[in-house]
Design a protein around this motif. Structure first.
Motif, PDB file in Angstrom:
ATOM      1  N   CYS A  29     -11.654 -34.659  31.732  1.00  0.00           N
ATOM      2  CA  CYS A  29     -13.252 -34.755  32.184  1.00  0.00           C
ATOM      3  C   CYS A  29     -13.346 -32.972  33.103  1.00  0.00           C
ATOM      4  N   ALA A  30     -14.384 -32.826  32.236  1.00  0.00           N
ATOM      5  CA  ALA A  30     -14.902 -31.032  31.992  1.00  0.00           C
ATOM      6  C   ALA A  30     -15.942 -31.579  33.339  1.00  0.00           C
ATOM      7  N   ASN A  31     -16.561 -32.838  33.447  1.00  0.00           N
ATOM      8  CA  ASN A  31     -16.895 -32.874  34.504  1.00  0.00           C
ATOM      9  C   ASN A  31     -16.552 -32.722  36.046  1.00  0.00           C
ATOM     10  N   GLU A  32     -15.418 -32.815  35.593  1.00  0.00           N
ATOM     11  CA  GLU A  32     -14.792 -32.311  37.318  1.00  0.00           C
ATOM     12  C   GLU A  32     -15.368 -33.905  37.914  1.00  0.00           C
ATOM     13  N   VAL A  33     -15.167 -35.036  37.510  1.00  0.00           N
ATOM     14  CA  VAL A  33     -14.862 -36.455  38.067  1.00  0.00           C
ATOM     15  C   VAL A  33     -14.280 -37.019  39.295  1.00  0.00           C
ATOM     16  N   ALA A  42      -4.923 -41.061  46.775  1.00  0.00           N
ATOM     17  CA  ALA A  42      -4.892 -41.720  45.423  1.00  0.00           C
ATOM     18  C   ALA A  42      -6.369 -41.188  44.463  1.00  0.00           C
ATOM     19  N   MET A  43      -6.532 -41.396  43.404  1.00  0.00           N
ATOM     20  CA  MET A  43      -7.427 -40.922  42.998  1.00  0.00           C
ATOM     21  C   MET A  43      -9.066 -41.594  42.794  1.00  0.00           C
ATOM     22  N   VAL A  44      -9.836 -40.639  43.421  1.00  0.00           N
ATOM     23  CA  VAL A  44     -11.202 -40.406  43.778  1.00  0.00           C
ATOM     24  C   VAL A  44     -12.714 -40.109  42.679  1.00  0.00           C
ATOM     25  N   ALA A  45     -13.236 -40.166  42.326  1.00  0.00           N
ATOM     26  CA  ALA A  45     -14.415 -39.877  41.823  1.00  0.00           C
ATOM     27  C   ALA A  45     -15.626 -39.738  42.721  1.00  0.00           C
ATOM     28  N   ASP A  46     -16.409 -39.064  42.229  1.00  0.00           N
ATOM     29  CA  ASP A  46     -17.368 -38.075  42.043  1.00  0.00           C
ATOM     30  C   ASP A  46     -18.354 -38.471  41.268  1.00  0.00           C
ATOM     31  N   ASP A  47     -19.467 -40.358  41.900  1.00  0.00           N
ATOM     32  CA  ASP A  47     -19.926 -40.680  40.685  1.00  0.00           C
ATOM     33  C   ASP A  47     -21.098 -39.704  40.659  1.00  0.00           C
ATOM     34  N   ALA A  48     -21.868 -38.884  41.196  1.00  0.00           N
ATOM     35  CA  ALA A  48     -23.407 -38.310  40.784  1.00  0.00           C
ATOM     36  C   ALA A  48     -22.885 -37.207  39.477  1.00  0.00           C
ATOM     37  N   LYS A  49     -21.525 -36.852  39.199  1.00  0.00           N
ATOM     38  CA  LYS A  49     -21.702 -36.510  38.179  1.00  0.00           C
ATOM     39  C   LYS A  49     -20.980 -37.077  36.840  1.00  0.00           C
ATOM     40  N   CYS A  50     -20.814 -38.102  36.489  1.00  0.00           N
ATOM     41  CA  CYS A  50     -20.725 -38.911  35.520  1.00  0.00           C
ATOM     42  C   CYS A  50     -21.730 -38.931  34.521  1.00  0.00           C
ATOM     43  N   VAL A  51     -21.679 -38.428  33.659  1.00  0.00           N
ATOM     44  CA  VAL A  51     -22.122 -38.972  32.067  1.00  0.00           C
ATOM     45  C   VAL A  51     -22.021 -39.851  30.447  1.00  0.00           C
ATOM     46  N   ASN A  52     -21.053 -40.975  31.914  1.00  0.00           N
ATOM     47  CA  ASN A  52     -20.656 -42.232  30.845  1.00  0.00           C
ATOM     48  C   ASN A  52     -20.179 -41.462  29.591  1.00  0.00           C
ATOM     49  N   CYS A  53     -19.372 -40.755  29.178  1.00  0.00           N
ATOM     50  CA  CYS A  53     -18.750 -39.998  28.186  1.00  0.00           C
ATOM     51  C   CYS A  53     -17.850 -41.087  26.963  1.00  0.00           C
ATOM     52  N   GLY A 422     -22.641 -27.963  27.298  1.00  0.00           N
ATOM     53  CA  GLY A 422     -21.655 -28.040  26.891  1.00  0.00           C
ATOM     54  C   GLY A 422     -20.373 -27.733  26.594  1.00  0.00           C
ATOM     55  N   LYS A 423     -20.095 -29.344  28.449  1.00  0.00           N
ATOM     56  CA  LYS A 423     -18.925 -29.825  28.710  1.00  0.00           C
ATOM     57  C   LYS A 423     -18.358 -31.019  28.135  1.00  0.00           C
ATOM     58  N   GLN A 431     -18.279 -25.238  22.946  1.00  0.00           N
ATOM     59  CA  GLN A 431     -17.705 -23.681  23.386  1.00  0.00           C
ATOM     60  C   GLN A 431     -16.635 -23.816  24.021  1.00  0.00           C
ATOM     61  N   ARG A 432     -16.096 -24.439  24.668  1.00  0.00           N
ATOM     62  CA  ARG A 432     -14.935 -23.765  25.531  1.00  0.00           C
ATOM     63  C   ARG A 432     -13.748 -23.957  25.318  1.00  0.00           C
ATOM     64  N   PRO A 433     -12.486 -22.834  24.820  1.00  0.00           N
ATOM     65  CA  PRO A 433     -11.533 -24.090  23.719  1.00  0.00           C
ATOM     66  C   PRO A 433     -10.457 -24.339  24.630  1.00  0.00           C
ATOM     67  N   GLU A 434     -10.562 -24.853  25.802  1.00  0.00           N
ATOM     68  CA  GLU A 434      -9.939 -26.314  25.728  1.00  0.00           C
ATOM     69  C   GLU A 434     -10.284 -27.794  25.562  1.00  0.00           C
ATOM     70  N   LEU A 435     -11.654 -27.471  25.394  1.00  0.00           N
ATOM     71  CA  LEU A 435     -12.179 -28.896  25.229  1.00  0.00           C
ATOM     72  C   LEU A 435     -12.324 -29.001  23.279  1.00  0.00           C
ATOM     73  N   VAL A 436     -12.391 -27.522  22.761  1.00  0.00           N
ATOM     74  CA  VAL A 436     -12.996 -27.392  21.785  1.00  0.00           C
ATOM     75  C   VAL A 436     -11.633 -28.168  20.695  1.00  0.00           C
TER      76      VAL A 436
END
Length: 501
Positions: A29-33, A42-53, A422-423, A431-436
């Motif tokens: 997740c590039a949005n750091e959700v 346990a894993m937790v999530a910041d719902d406010a950052k989610c773009v539903n990708c 751009g995420k 254009q972020r190499p780790e995402l491209v």
């Protein structure tokens, strides 16, 4: 502390019985959700950052995740919807223009879905495309209205420059910078394999893609980014961008943060500087001015390449197209108000322009009435979603169609509508190499080839059912269409009859 009036639009649901805390979602997740909480183990999530990708959902090895629409609601009001209230909160907090990506999502009529295709039965029998020839080739450019012969009576085949498409589908303009290197590579390779074309957009042509020049349409926009002699001569055709469907009447903007490395070199502007395309071309304020640019580009390319002019679908589009046809342009491209974009002001994207179906029909009618339809090719785009849309567009008068959002979906886009950030988690609008690197051009190009090949088979099946065996016979054949649930005025503009007539 100021009050936060905004609630998350989406919620991340994690099934604790399935989650193994592998942290794949966190890495993807590039949005750091997502993140791992050591205290909770346990894993937790910041719902406010989610773009539903859906990246985390797709790659979760145990299928522990799903994204759901938040059921948080405002007091019911048919006028002041939750969306309207939320947008006011955002602007009150920032003082900024709202930006959105992709096409217009509003519930305006989709005329493609109100058009039905005719089929042959007895007196005009259908054609079996598996056993009989079916021609899906088409040519873009000026068509000669006379047969010319030499002194010996032999037909002279030399005419205006044309583009030959093996299938009447091209990949629309998406610039390097708005989409990634790997996305461009996928489009270029697929266009070459399919015998069609892809459009560079206004960001110039990366040096690695000159090898695909025979299947490339290079674009000249108001910013003139990356435009020089070698660029113009590298492509098979040149497109002058006057406007686009998602944002008619305004220019483009690629933030300086994205103008780095190869993007800077390709666009021929300094690193870190904003790439701003003005709303007008500052040398074009009339059809006569446009004509000068058309012939300047033809001179620069020795009259060997057709010149396209791209405009947005607006209220007086038929009159504009009539002028463009007289400017010396070889092809007119019209982009409807559902056309996609990397970023556009939300108000303009959702309120400016008209549907491509109405624009296409009115332009084709006007050009035919003026006796100049064959002097110019006609290409349309703006939410062409499937093979039936292609057939309907050609029957309404188009020579071919542009697809962009459909192509991006084939590459993995989930329409999360956050391209401007751009995420892009799928490696497309980033254009972020780790995402491209998440988008493999070998896989991407094959998926595009598969999509267009499937559409080609469906187009042949539909035309066969109509008793038509070529794209040329389908073009402008509105007798093969019928409307359903349309007003008399809508039917008149479309130039078709109602179902049952």
């Amino acid at each position: 502390m100021p009050v936060n009036y905004l609630m998350p639009e989406y919620e991340v649901y994690r099934n604790p019985a399935r989650c193994i805390a592998c942290r794949a979602c966190e890495r993807q997740c590039a949005n750091e959700v997502h993140h791992y909480d050591a205290d909770l183990k346990a894993m937790v999530a910041d719902d406010a950052k989610c773009v539903n990708c859906h990246r985390c959902v797709s790659l979760c090895p145990t299928r522990a995740l799903k994204i759901v629409k938040s059921d948080h609601t405002f007091r019911e009001n048919a006028n002041w919807t939750g969306e309207a209230i939320t947008e006011i909160y955002k602007q009150a907090a920032t003082g900024g223009v709202l930006l959105s990506a992709m096409g217009n999502p509003k519930a305006f009529p989709i005329y493609w879905d109100k058009l039905l295709i005719n089929a042959s039965q007895v007196t005009n029998p259908p054609i079996d495309p598996l056993r009989e020839p079916m021609e899906t080739r088409t040519f873009l450019g000026k068509k000669s209205d006379t047969i010319r012969r030499d002194a010996q009576g032999n037909i002279l085949c030399q005419g205006e420059p044309q583009l030959e498409l093996k299938v009447p589908i091209m990949f629309s303009a998406m610039s390097y910078g708005s989409i990634s290197y790997n996305a461009h590579a996928s489009l270029a390779r697929a266009a070459q394999a399919l015998g069609t074309y892809y459009n560079t957009g206004e960001g110039g042509l990366h040096q690695d893609f000159y090898q695909y020049g025979a299947n490339t349409i290079v674009q000249v926009a108001s910013g003139r980014f990356g435009v020089f002699s070698d660029y113009l001569n590298a492509g098979a055709a040149i497109e002058i961008k006057m406007g686009q469907g998602a944002k008619p009447g305004i220019g483009g903007h690629l933030p300086g943060a994205k103008i780095v490395g190869d993007i800077s070199r390709t666009r021929m502007i300094p690193e870190g500087s904003d790439a701003i395309s003005p709303a007008p071309h500052h040398d074009i304020y009339s059809i006569e001015d446009l004509r000068q640019l058309v012939f300047s580009l033809k001179e620069a390319t020795h009259y060997q390449k057709p010149v396209f002019v791209k405009i947005a679908a607006v209220h007086n589009v038929a009159a504009i197209a009539s002028g463009i046809a007289r400017s010396g342009a070889d092809v007119i491209c019209i982009d409807g108000f559902r056309g996609g974009t990397g970023a556009a002001p939300t108000r303009i994207r959702d309120n400016v322009g008209i549907p491509i179906e109405l624009a296409l029909a009115s332009v084709d009618t006007r050009l035919r009435e003026e006796g100049i339809r064959d002097q110019v090719g006609l290409v349309v785009g703006g939410s062409i979603r499937n093979a039936a849309d292609v057939v309907k567009a050609i029957a309404l008068g188009a020579d071919a169609v542009y697809i962009a959002t459909s192509a991006l979906i084939a590459l993995g886009c989930h329409l999360c509508r956050s391209c401007q950030s751009g995420k892009c988690n799928w490696g497309i609008a980033t254009q972020r190499p780790e995402l491209v690197k998440r988008l493999n051009p070998d896989v991407g190009s094959q998926r595009l080839v598969n999509l267009v090949t499937a559409w080609k088979h469906e187009i042949e099946e539909i035309m066969g059912g109509m008793g038509i065996n070529s794209i040329e016979a389908l073009r402008g054949n509105r007798m093969m269409l019928r409307g359903i649930g349309l007003t008399d005025r809508e039917l008149s503009i479309l130039g078709i009859r109602h179902a049952g007539e």
